[in-house]
Design a protein around this motif. Structure first.
Motif, PDB file in Angstrom:
ATOM      1  N   GLN A  58     -10.406   9.025  -0.441  1.00  0.00           N
ATOM      2  CA  GLN A  58     -10.189   7.611  -0.727  1.00  0.00           C
ATOM      3  C   GLN A  58      -9.801   6.880   0.541  1.00  0.00           C
ATOM      4  O   GLN A  58      -9.012   7.379   1.348  1.00  0.00           O
ATOM      5  CB  GLN A  58      -9.100   7.447  -1.789  1.00  0.00           C
ATOM      6  N   MET A  60      -7.918   3.642   2.080  1.00  0.00           N
ATOM      7  CA  MET A  60      -6.839   2.738   1.669  1.00  0.00           C
ATOM      8  C   MET A  60      -6.539   1.755   2.797  1.00  0.00           C
ATOM      9  O   MET A  60      -6.673   2.088   3.969  1.00  0.00           O
ATOM     10  CB  MET A  60      -5.555   3.516   1.353  1.00  0.00           C
ATOM     11  N   LEU A  62      -3.226  -0.352   3.868  1.00  0.00           N
ATOM     12  CA  LEU A  62      -1.798  -0.442   3.568  1.00  0.00           C
ATOM     13  C   LEU A  62      -1.076  -1.206   4.670  1.00  0.00           C
ATOM     14  O   LEU A  62      -1.602  -1.329   5.802  1.00  0.00           O
ATOM     15  CB  LEU A  62      -1.195   0.966   3.449  1.00  0.00           C
ATOM     16  N   MET A  73       3.867   5.807   0.772  1.00  0.00           N
ATOM     17  CA  MET A  73       2.953   4.795   0.246  1.00  0.00           C
ATOM     18  C   MET A  73       1.601   5.417  -0.105  1.00  0.00           C
ATOM     19  O   MET A  73       0.995   5.096  -1.135  1.00  0.00           O
ATOM     20  CB  MET A  73       2.789   3.671   1.267  1.00  0.00           C
ATOM     21  N   VAL A  74       1.131   6.332   0.745  1.00  0.00           N
ATOM     22  CA  VAL A  74      -0.141   7.021   0.461  1.00  0.00           C
ATOM     23  C   VAL A  74      -0.017   7.846  -0.808  1.00  0.00           C
ATOM     24  O   VAL A  74      -0.925   7.873  -1.657  1.00  0.00           O
ATOM     25  CB  VAL A  74      -0.546   7.908   1.658  1.00  0.00           C
ATOM     26  N   GLN A  77      -0.286   5.590  -3.871  1.00  0.00           N
ATOM     27  CA  GLN A  77      -1.656   5.132  -4.102  1.00  0.00           C
ATOM     28  C   GLN A  77      -2.524   6.248  -4.670  1.00  0.00           C
ATOM     29  O   GLN A  77      -3.345   6.022  -5.562  1.00  0.00           O
ATOM     30  CB  GLN A  77      -2.255   4.601  -2.797  1.00  0.00           C
ATOM     31  N   LYS A  80      -1.927   6.848  -8.357  1.00  0.00           N
ATOM     32  CA  LYS A  80      -2.614   5.896  -9.234  1.00  0.00           C
ATOM     33  C   LYS A  80      -4.067   6.297  -9.460  1.00  0.00           C
ATOM     34  O   LYS A  80      -4.624   6.051 -10.536  1.00  0.00           O
ATOM     35  CB  LYS A  80      -2.561   4.492  -8.622  1.00  0.00           C
ATOM     36  N   ALA A  81      -4.679   6.913  -8.452  1.00  0.00           N
ATOM     37  CA  ALA A  81      -6.105   7.234  -8.543  1.00  0.00           C
ATOM     38  C   ALA A  81      -6.380   8.600  -9.146  1.00  0.00           C
ATOM     39  O   ALA A  81      -7.477   8.848  -9.653  1.00  0.00           O
ATOM     40  CB  ALA A  81      -6.741   7.160  -7.150  1.00  0.00           C
TER      41      ALA A  81
END
Length: 407
Positions: A58, A60, A62, A73-74, A77, A80-81
């Motif tokens: 993925q 991203m 950010l 933070m990664v 994310q 969520k995926a």
């Protein structure tokens, strides 16, 4: 320790290694990972590359932060995926670029159960990889270190299309149908999807695997861009993505420590064996020298007996022929040692084995002084003298007895 790269091939797996005999990298194809694993041992340095179908890749965008904040933070994310909890997956990321307070991230994740299933042939042989990465990331890092590039290559029976930005994997998908896939339809959809994610579709390079040479015309027609051919990397470039689970990492460290202890024990055993061998050789040499000396003693026995007999005879005759043993000479030296007229010699006896001197002194101190002078007299050094405590008389005089024996 040999270094190996296990990468997915068009069908099966490729093992990239450098034999010690010539130092050149070579590629061996195996129909399955189990067949490739049989050529490896526990002390080999293995890097396992996963196919795109086994991972989630993925891209991203950010806020630009540093260290643990960016990693957190990664993780959020990816959570969520992913259809799994973060405890069930292993993930890693690379920074593609940073600008205007933002950073573009290339993140990948693999389900631990899926990874264990793929690597089961290695784990069953106790071959734990040093690193687990993604083959697409290795390929883009090898062939396109800068700019935006499109890669098309076969992998595990499917066709993979991957996009790189600055040598980092930013987008990847599999195309069903393999080399027979309708690329004239698939590639335009690919570029449109990439643009929706903020990836430029103006590819500076388009690279097609040499096994897909027949697709070159379709790719150039669909993208209106010239293509280049690429072969299997020997070896693949290193990448910052490492999907090695923590449990594997710890087990590998324990395995390395065990191997180190085994090597130390083997070295200690060899050293101990060498010491024992040297000790046995030395013992054999001592026995050999002992036998030699015994033979020499037997050979020299007759002359030795004669010499010893002569020495004993001379020793027995010494009192008669050596002036140092003459009674008159010894008596003269004894009188020379008298400290004063207050010490008197009352008896003198001499034999081949002993001298006896008796006397009387006005004081005990004078008797000790006399005995000390006799012991230190240079002409009486062939004898050892000893005197017991003097006997004190009623008039305070001291009677003494001094005895001497040849040395």
């Amino acid at each position: 320790m040999s270094k190996f790269f296990l990468v997915p091939g068009a069908e099966g797996w490729n093992l990239i290694s450098r034999p010690a005999e010539n130092g050149n990298w070579r590629v061996r194809a195996f129909p399955s990972l189990d067949d490739a694993a049989q050529t490896l041992s526990t002390d080999d340095d293995v890097v396992l590359a996963l196919p795109i179908s086994a991972v989630l890749a993925q891209r991203m965008r950010l806020p630009s932060v540093e260290g643990s904040e960016l990693r957190e933070m990664v993780r959020i994310q990816l959570e969520k995926a992913l259809p799994f909890s973060t405890e069930e997956v292993t993930s890693d990321f690379e920074v593609i670029e940073q600008a205007n307070g933002e950073c573009v991230i290339s993140a990948v994740a693999v389900q631990n159960q899926r990874l264990t299933e793929i690597a089961a042939p290695l784990l069953n042989r106790r071959v734990i990889p040093r690193a687990v990465t993604v083959y697409a990331a290795q390929r883009v890092a090898t062939h396109a270190g800068k700019g935006c590039a499109l890669f098309i290559y076969p992998e595990s029976g499917a066709l993979v299309s991957a996009i790189s930005e600055n040598g980092k994997l930013s987008f990847a998908r599999t195309i069903d149908g393999g080399v027979g896939a309708p690329l004239e339809l698939e590639l335009p959809q690919l570029t449109m999807t990439a643009e929706l994610q903020g990836i430029s579709a103006s590819f500076q390079n388009v690279l097609v695997d040499e096994k897909c040479f027949g697709l070159r015309g379709k790719v150039e027609q669909a993208l209106a861009s010239p293509t280049e051919m690429m072969a299997v990397e020997t070896p693949p470039a290193s990448t910052g993505l490492n999907l090695l689970p923590q449990a594997w990492r710890e087990e590998r460290q324990r395995q390395v420590r065990r191997d180190q202890w085994k090597k130390r024990l083997v070295a200690a055993g060899i050293a101990y064996g060498a010491i024992v061998a040297l000790a046995l050789i030395h013992l054999g040499y001592l026995k050999f020298r002992s036998r030699q000396l015994d033979h020499q003693i037997e050979r020299d026995a007759s002359p030795t007996v004669f010499v010893r007999a002569a020495a004993n005879n001379w020793k027995a005759l010494a009192p008669a022929i050596d002036p140092h043993f003459y009674p008159i000479e010894i008596l003269l030296h004894v009188f020379d040692s008298l400290p004063s007229q207050d010490v008197r010699i009352t008896a003198y006896n001499q034999s081949a084995r002993q001298i006896s001197i008796e006397g009387e002194a006005n004081k005990a101190a004078l008797a000790y002084q006399f005995a000390d002078k006799v012991k230190k007299h240079p002409d009486l050094q062939n004898f050892t003298f000893d005197m017991q405590s003097p006997r004190i008389l009623p008039n305070d005089h001291a009677q003494f007895r001094l005895e001497g024996r040849p040395r």
